[in-house]
Design an enzyme around this catalytic site. Sequence first.
Site, short mmCIF file in Angstrom:
data_model
loop_
_atom_site.label_atom_id
_atom_site.label_comp_id
_atom_site.label_asym_id
_atom_site.label_seq_id
_atom_site.Cartn_x
_atom_site.Cartn_y
_atom_site.Cartn_z
N SER A 18 0.84 -1.19 0.00
CA SER A 18 0.00 0.00 0.00
C SER A 18 0.88 1.25 0.00
CB SER A 18 -0.94 -0.06 1.21
OG SER A 18 -1.95 0.89 1.10
N ASP A 55 -8.99 -7.06 -3.54
CA ASP A 55 -8.70 -5.66 -3.20
C ASP A 55 -9.52 -4.72 -4.09
OD1 ASP A 55 -7.64 -3.15 -2.66
OD2 ASP A 55 -5.55 -3.77 -2.82
N HIS A 99 -7.96 -5.46 0.50
CA HIS A 99 -6.67 -4.76 0.49
C HIS A 99 -5.77 -5.23 1.65
CE1 HIS A 99 -3.94 -1.43 -0.23
NE2 HIS A 99 -4.09 -1.01 1.01
N1 LIG Z 1 -4.80 -1.40 7.34
C1 LIG Z 1 -3.67 -0.78 6.71
C2 LIG Z 1 -3.93 -0.66 5.26
C3 LIG Z 1 -3.68 0.65 4.62
O1 LIG Z 1 -3.18 0.42 3.35
C4 LIG Z 1 -3.34 0.52 7.40
O2 LIG Z 1 -4.15 1.00 8.16
O3 LIG Z 1 -2.25 1.04 7.23
#
Ligand SMILES: N[C@@H](CCO)C(=O)O
EC number: 2.3.1.31
Length: 392
Positions: free
Chosen positions: A166, A331, A360
């Site tokens: 991410s 995702d 995701h």
């Molecule tokens: N759950 C993760 C995913 C974010 O991409 C976060 O809070 O960083």
Amino acid sequence: MPGPAAEPLPPASGAWQDGDPAGRRRWVSLAEPLALEAGGELTGVRIAYETWGRLAPDASNAVLLLHALTGDSHAAGPAGPGHPTAGWWDGLIGTGRALDPDRWFIVAPNVLGGCQGSTGPAARRPDGRRWGSSFPVLTQRDQVAAEARLADLLGIERWALVAGGSMGGMRALEWAVGHPRRTGALLVLAAPAAATARQLACTQVQLAAIRADPGWRGGDYHDAGPGRGPHTGLGIARRLAHLTYRGRAELEHRFGRAAQPGEDPWHGGRRQVESYLDHHAAKLVRRFDAGSYVVLAEAMNHHDIGRARGGTAAALARITAPAVIAGVDSDELYPPPLQARLAAAVPGAEHRVIASPHGHDGFLIETAQVSRMVHDLLGPPAPPTGRWSGGG
Ligand SMILES: N[C@@H](CCO)C(=O)O
Ligand SMILES: CC(=O)SCCNC(=O)CCNC(=O)[C@H](O)C(C)(C)COP(=O)(O)OP(=O)(O)OC[C@H]1O[C@@H](n2cnc3c(N)ncnc32)[C@H](O)[C@@H]1OP(=O)(O)O
């Protein structure tokens, strides 16, 4: 039946972790100001980080792990004092695991702009006041520039692997494009080559919720007193964000329309899925600073690997590292076709798909599948030698 049980407010106005009673986290201070992509410079920058294993005499065994939006330097290990959550890649790091500290020196920094030890809006400026609304606009490139200074200070010229998911995947990509000679191998998970319209739209709603909270005070709330930050706004932002992090079918299967035990939706009580979102909102509000959330989300919105590099294809063509670029099949935020296109533009890169019902967040949860990708880039873990005691 009773209505919802309130979860407690955080003890302070900005969940800023300045210390580390457990003693795992370390810090470096950057001697020189950091020039920023959007203009100006940031002085007095501090970067927090954690390490596992020992750096080899030739510094050839260093691995850089880059966390996502609300992560921190605690990639492995239990939650505890100074570490509000358990390690976000616990399943990957440890004796006999893909990243075995017997063999690898693993470094996880807290991102610049964050709130778990690195300089961010809740930290103090060189003049002693909180940064708050005076904190500058950051980009992923600025954050990578700070991480490159950390690497210099640790004596690491070249990482054997740079990996992240991410927002961490965006920075891993920036490392490989901006510092090809320093990136020995690349693992990018659940990230795009540039911010998407859906990401920008979802973030706009989240940031509007934070800014509409009277506790936001234009970003200068940190000294407003205990419990007086924009907790409601941050909680709403997390609820919306969490929906984009999890699988549609997963939520249906796990919760459906069922009532939260002990609550009656006909009389002010919640359904399970509502209680689940309330819980994730309350957990984030207790551990994360709203100012950091805004700065980091905006940095993600500025993500564009091709900016000022002749476009996406020209930028990605600069990558020399062996690369695995993977998405999660469920995702909805950054669907696998984005990573397929990304991989197609990176010389020699392999595109993979993580099978997961979790959406995701699959890049955090499916550690067995991510481990196989690390094996393919770094080789399998060595037989245990017992040299690493877990102490750092
Ligand atoms: N759950 C993760 C995913 C974010 O991409 C976060 O809070 O960083
Ligand atoms: C790369 C990075 O660093 S990103 C940072 C990673 N960490 C985070 O994002 C922290 C937030 N956590 C999460 O997003 C997720 O928990 C993950 C991705 C870490 C793990 O996912 P999962 O193991 O599938 O957890 P899940 O989403 O089911 O949530 C479990 C929590 O929901 C709670 N929960 C489940 N059902 C309900 C319900 N009906 N009502 C209230 N709470 C509920 C569980 O009790 C559990 O609470 P706990 O976390 O306080 O122990």
